[in-house]
Design a protein around this motif. Structure first.
Motif, short mmCIF file in Angstrom:
data_model
loop_
_atom_site.label_atom_id
_atom_site.label_comp_id
_atom_site.label_asym_id
_atom_site.label_seq_id
_atom_site.Cartn_x
_atom_site.Cartn_y
_atom_site.Cartn_z
N LEU A 173 0.81 -1.21 0.00
CA LEU A 173 0.00 0.00 0.00
C LEU A 173 0.85 1.27 0.00
O LEU A 173 0.34 2.36 -0.30
N GLN A 174 2.13 1.13 0.34
CA GLN A 174 3.03 2.29 0.36
C GLN A 174 3.65 2.57 -1.01
O GLN A 174 4.31 3.59 -1.19
N TRP A 175 3.45 1.68 -1.97
CA TRP A 175 4.04 1.91 -3.28
C TRP A 175 3.57 3.23 -3.90
O TRP A 175 4.37 4.01 -4.40
N LYS A 176 2.26 3.45 -3.86
CA LYS A 176 1.75 4.69 -4.45
C LYS A 176 2.26 5.93 -3.73
O LYS A 176 2.72 6.88 -4.39
N PRO A 177 2.20 5.99 -2.38
CA PRO A 177 2.77 7.16 -1.71
C PRO A 177 4.26 7.37 -2.01
O PRO A 177 4.71 8.51 -2.12
N ALA A 178 4.99 6.26 -2.16
CA ALA A 178 6.42 6.37 -2.47
C ALA A 178 6.64 6.97 -3.85
O ALA A 178 7.46 7.88 -4.04
N TYR A 179 5.91 6.46 -4.83
CA TYR A 179 6.04 7.02 -6.18
C TYR A 179 5.55 8.47 -6.22
O TYR A 179 6.10 9.31 -6.93
N SER A 180 4.49 8.76 -5.46
CA SER A 180 3.97 10.13 -5.40
C SER A 180 5.01 11.07 -4.78
O SER A 180 5.22 12.19 -5.26
N ALA A 181 5.66 10.59 -3.73
CA ALA A 181 6.71 11.40 -3.09
C ALA A 181 7.88 11.62 -4.04
O ALA A 181 8.48 12.70 -4.07
N PHE A 182 8.20 10.59 -4.82
CA PHE A 182 9.28 10.72 -5.79
C PHE A 182 8.94 11.82 -6.81
O PHE A 182 9.78 12.67 -7.13
#
Length: 222
Positions: A91-100
């Motif tokens: 579930l953290q994949w999207k927040p990580a890519y968004s943060a990137f």
């Protein structure tokens, strides 16, 4: 007096740092001149040499700081409340890519420095960049190793997957900054879908039971 002097010195260094980022990203290392940085910073040549040995030293320090900050942000975002919680990690994949992409949007010049303008300065600099990129890939690979140890994945080469994901991010970020042929939302959605597909190839029955079918919210129009 000493405090005031130190503050002015730090302000001047930061001003040179920001000017160096802009000039290097626009011209690349080899074409950029100290005179360009002097004009951009609104300072003197002597001030630059008072803070940095030469152009190469300034470039190396900018690159190192950029990469350390970015890696620290992504490592923080990879942490789960419960250690080893695979479902939460997915579930953290999207927040990580968004943060990137927050980072990319806020610092397009830095992306150009890191991705486009880094290699070819000298052998030492090339090795410094490679070590950072290897560390980024290793951070990603560690997830694959943990999941394989837990029996969620089988037959995966974590190091290779780490480099594949890192390479995708670098290329997509560079194209996004230079060409804008797609939106950040499209980039994030596609990176998520590709990550999902890669992980799915190696999921065991235990992994599917733990993680689910990997239909991450926000992927493919959900």
């Amino acid at each position: 007096m000493s405090g005031s002097f130190d503050e002015r010195k730090a302000e001047t260094r930061d001003m040179i740092f920001q000017a160096g980022r802009k000039v290097f990203s626009e011209k690349g290392f080899h074409k950029a001149q100290i005179a360009d940085i002097v004009r951009e910073a609104g300072t003197s040549t002597g001030s630059i040499y008072a803070h940095f040995k030469d152009k190469r030293d300034l470039f190396k320090q900018i690159t190192r700081e950029n990469l350390e900050r970015l890696r620290g942000t992504l490592k923080m975002l990879s942490e789960t409340k419960k250690p080893g919680d695979a479902r939460e990690r997915v579930l953290q994949w999207k927040p990580a890519y968004s943060a990137f992409f927050d980072y990319v949007d806020a610092n397009p010049e830095e992306i150009l420095i890191i991705v486009r303008g880094g290699f070819g300065v000298d052998e030492e600099q090339d090795m410094t960049l490679w070590e950072f990129f290897h560390d980024f890939a290793t951070d990603i690979a560690n997830d694959f190793h943990k999941w394989e140890e837990l029996g969620f994945l089988k037959g995966v080469n974590g190091e290779l997957q780490g480099h594949i994901i890192l390479g995708m991010c670098q290329q997509v970020a560079l194209s996004y900054v230079l060409e804008r042929h797609f939106t950040r939302e499209e980039a994030i959605s596609n990176l998520l879908a590709l990550t999902q597909s890669m992980v799915s190839l190696y999921l065991t029955d235990k992994g599917r039971a733990e993680i689910g079918d990997l239909m991450v919210p926000g992927v493919m129009g959900e």
